[in-house]
Design an enzyme around this catalytic site. Sequence first.
Site, short mmCIF file in Angstrom:
data_model
loop_
_atom_site.label_atom_id
_atom_site.label_comp_id
_atom_site.label_asym_id
_atom_site.label_seq_id
_atom_site.Cartn_x
_atom_site.Cartn_y
_atom_site.Cartn_z
N TYR A 146 20.28 -4.25 -16.13
CA TYR A 146 21.16 -3.42 -16.96
C TYR A 146 20.33 -2.62 -17.95
CZ TYR A 146 24.69 -2.16 -20.44
OH TYR A 146 25.49 -1.47 -21.31
N GLU A 164 14.34 -13.13 -36.27
CA GLU A 164 15.38 -14.10 -35.94
C GLU A 164 15.48 -14.24 -34.42
OE1 GLU A 164 18.94 -12.38 -37.55
OE2 GLU A 164 18.16 -12.39 -39.60
N LYS A 213 17.15 -14.12 -30.96
CA LYS A 213 18.31 -13.36 -30.49
C LYS A 213 19.07 -14.25 -29.52
CE LYS A 213 19.62 -8.83 -28.66
NZ LYS A 213 20.68 -9.29 -27.80
N ASP A 272 21.99 -15.29 -27.06
CA ASP A 272 22.86 -14.57 -26.15
C ASP A 272 24.25 -15.17 -26.22
OD1 ASP A 272 23.29 -12.56 -24.44
OD2 ASP A 272 22.56 -13.61 -22.66
N TYR A 305 24.24 -13.98 -39.47
CA TYR A 305 22.97 -13.25 -39.61
C TYR A 305 23.07 -11.84 -40.17
CZ TYR A 305 24.48 -11.61 -34.97
OH TYR A 305 25.20 -11.12 -33.93
N LYS A 327 13.24 -7.76 -26.40
CA LYS A 327 13.86 -8.48 -25.28
C LYS A 327 12.78 -9.14 -24.43
CE LYS A 327 17.85 -8.06 -23.96
NZ LYS A 327 18.89 -7.06 -23.78
N CYS A 339 29.21 -30.39 10.61
CA CYS A 339 29.14 -30.89 9.24
C CYS A 339 28.00 -31.90 9.13
CB CYS A 339 30.46 -31.56 8.88
SG CYS A 339 30.39 -32.51 7.36
N CYS A 394 29.33 -35.64 8.56
CA CYS A 394 30.06 -36.44 9.56
C CYS A 394 29.90 -35.94 10.98
CB CYS A 394 31.54 -36.50 9.19
SG CYS A 394 32.42 -34.94 9.44
N CYS A 438 34.08 -28.11 7.05
CA CYS A 438 34.10 -29.24 7.95
C CYS A 438 35.55 -29.50 8.38
CB CYS A 438 33.55 -30.46 7.21
SG CYS A 438 33.89 -32.01 8.03
N CYS A 467 35.36 -37.56 7.29
CA CYS A 467 34.13 -37.06 6.66
C CYS A 467 33.88 -37.80 5.34
CB CYS A 467 34.24 -35.57 6.41
SG CYS A 467 32.77 -34.90 5.64
S1 IVH Z 1 21.93 -8.08 -35.82
C1 IVH Z 1 23.16 -3.83 -36.75
N1 IVH Z 1 20.86 -10.43 -35.33
O1 IVH Z 1 22.45 -8.88 -30.22
C2 IVH Z 1 22.68 -5.19 -36.44
N2 IVH Z 1 22.15 -9.42 -33.63
O2 IVH Z 1 21.80 -6.33 -29.06
C3 IVH Z 1 23.51 -5.89 -35.46
N3 IVH Z 1 22.37 -10.79 -31.61
O3 IVH Z 1 25.50 -7.34 -30.94
C4 IVH Z 1 23.12 -7.15 -34.94
N4 IVH Z 1 21.19 -12.50 -32.33
O4 IVH Z 1 25.50 -9.86 -30.49
C5 IVH Z 1 21.61 -9.41 -34.86
N5 IVH Z 1 19.88 -12.50 -35.05
C6 IVH Z 1 20.63 -11.52 -34.59
C7 IVH Z 1 21.19 -11.57 -33.31
C8 IVH Z 1 21.94 -10.49 -32.86
C9 IVH Z 1 21.89 -12.01 -31.34
C10 IVH Z 1 23.18 -9.98 -30.70
C11 IVH Z 1 24.43 -9.44 -31.31
C12 IVH Z 1 24.30 -7.95 -31.21
C13 IVH Z 1 23.34 -7.81 -30.08
C14 IVH Z 1 22.61 -6.51 -30.17
#
Ligand code: IVH
Length: 717
Positions: free
Chosen positions: A50, A130, A132, A134, A259, A347, A441, A444, A459, A465
């Site tokens: 993506y 920080e 990140k 998901d 955050y 990333k 299968c 069995c 099966c 079975c």
């Molecule tokens: S700050 C304008 N801090 O990443 C600042 N985002 O790719 C906005 N995310 O939509 C976000 N950890 O869902 C921030 N420590 C972190 C994060 C974080 C995960 C996510 C968040 C955001 C997306 C952006």
Amino acid sequence: MSETSLRSRAVEALTEEEASAELAALAAEIAHHDEAYHRQDAPEITDAAYDALVRRNRAIEARFPDLIREDSPSRKVGAETAEGFAKLRHGVPMLSLDNAFGDSDFLEFTASVRRFLRLGVEEPLAFVGEPKIDGLSINLLYEDGVFIRGATRGDGMEGEDVSRNLLTLPESELPRRLQGLAPARIEIRGEVFMEKADFLAYRAQQAQAAAEREERRRRGEKLGPAIVVPVNPRNAAAGSLRQLDPAITAQRPLKLFAYAMGEASAAPAETHAGWLDQLRAWGFRVNPASETLEGEEAALAFQKRMAEGRAALPYDIDGVVYKLDRLDWQRRLGFVGRAPRWAIAWKFPAEQAETVLLDIEIQVGRTGALTPRAVMQPVGVGGVMVTHASLHNEDEIARKDVRIGDTVVLQRAGDVIPQIVSVVLEKRPPGAVPFVFPDRCPACGSHAIRPNGEVVKRCTGGLICPAQTVERLIHFARRNAMDIEGLGEENIQALHDAGLVKTPAEIFRIKDHAATIRGWEGWGGKDAKRLTNLLAAIEARRRVPLERFIFALGIRRIGEANAKLLARHYHSFAEWRAKMVAATTIGSEAREELGSIQGIGPAIATELAEFFAEARNRAALDDLAREVTPEDAVVAAAADSPFAGKVIVFTGSLEAMSRDEAEAQAERLGAKVTKSVSKKTDFVVVGADAGSKAKKAAELGLRVLTETEWREMAGLA
Ligand code: IVH
């Protein structure tokens, strides 16, 4: 030129016309994936793929700024809101972050910050790093320190009001009241997520529920809502938070890290680090791995440490986020497009590894589905040893042409479930042959079939079975089948695990093991009644209506309704069994008869034939019929009707009722309704415009009834 060949071309080489065409294609493609990711919570491509699309889009736009489209993905944030939730407008838009994929992207970012603020290279620049996570970003509104409501990001301007769901999170994750002094109004932003262990448990539970639903579908029972098996923790968190029923969200172990800040009536800090301290003081959880980083070098080192420590974290991260520490500088830098100039997301690359495919195992699910699983030379992917990967189904193996002995590229999607991405063809050993999916299968040895239009091979050894035994026994004993009181899942599992019950017939022989069972914990002494009651419930089912008996066998697609049709049509167990065995021959008269029963049809006839074609199914059935007597299906009132046990055909159109209704009526009176006229037909009811069937009836000298005669005999006149 096709889209893919275009996409592999350098942006510099594109003509304006090509660029315009590709931007249009990218806008549509990215919008599609946004929809799948944000609204369906069912991504179709990896984050890395993506991101590649987004980067390509951005690169083309940078070269052809005049071609930037109204609907360009770079102008949008996330997706529009799903139906069902009220929309909430954010006080300050929720934006996303630009991405960096390496040191040079990051240094370009810091250089642009310095340029914008007119800072020299020697001037110190502090960041907060920080992890990140998901998950799903969330906006929480507090007024006078009290939680008012919370929304998802949505399109960045408006999100979905998920307040009721958020309120199912414990106070330790989501404070209802901020501790200490708070501004009159403040938006707090953070990430809602699920930890890896919780995700795995939840996924297993959903997979089980989906299998049970599949089993209900197999039996033709009522289904209820579809069950989503989440593919990664983000998916699981999003699906949980966007439940319309908060009671469901409450069962999911969601966590929250705060955050960021949105709208605020008073500035609560001067630096981002100070802001995080404030969040902690108010009672939020702030990721403990967050760190203040002085200068670019320290920032780059943070990323390396996090990448190395990633696997040991209890939650998945897909990168790190860097935020400029000074909030006054943040304000000066502001935003461009959909992202702040003062922050960037680094990333991590999708974690991949190469290994050798040692074998493809076929597993048999509790419902008889055959699922292939790759067995691999152990390999570390992102710090986790991987030895198995899912191959989904027969078609996928063929599509990827995965062969035993191949070197394959593995990837952990969402960091948990390994997948085979591709085969390294250059490393294919000579003599490697295409994988042949078994048609038996492995559990069995019964024939495995794949009905037209389905992807799953199954099966057919339903009653024998071992992989399906417990599931079948549970079905057999349940209320709408044999209705054996007290013989639920738990008891069946115990009896099965002790080796006492493997087939339905053996349920009726449990009494022979009474002494053994009384020796089990919870079955003897003061609990002796448990067994006495169970044995009594079993004995009470030595005679059951034929339709229940047929349904209890759990033959694919024979639900209660179809079992009833079969029982009414064939009346007795002996007749049904004989006809089913005869129907295993394609094109036989019995097969035709079966397929022509109103409501059965050829597809269901095939399922029945497959079941009866398996000799061991027949043996298990006969064994059962020695224990249980299925009662003939002639309804008491119908026993003395002139149609009881007779074969009847309706032809032409009737006046007083539809043909369907007349046929149903005849069945209620104990008749067998068939579609074609033969020597075995007893009555032919001839309506208006009757054609060849009436003629054939006359030729064979059969008893022909007019509609009026039929109604009189049926007691309808
Ligand atoms: S700050 C304008 N801090 O990443 C600042 N985002 O790719 C906005 N995310 O939509 C976000 N950890 O869902 C921030 N420590 C972190 C994060 C974080 C995960 C996510 C968040 C955001 C997306 C952006």
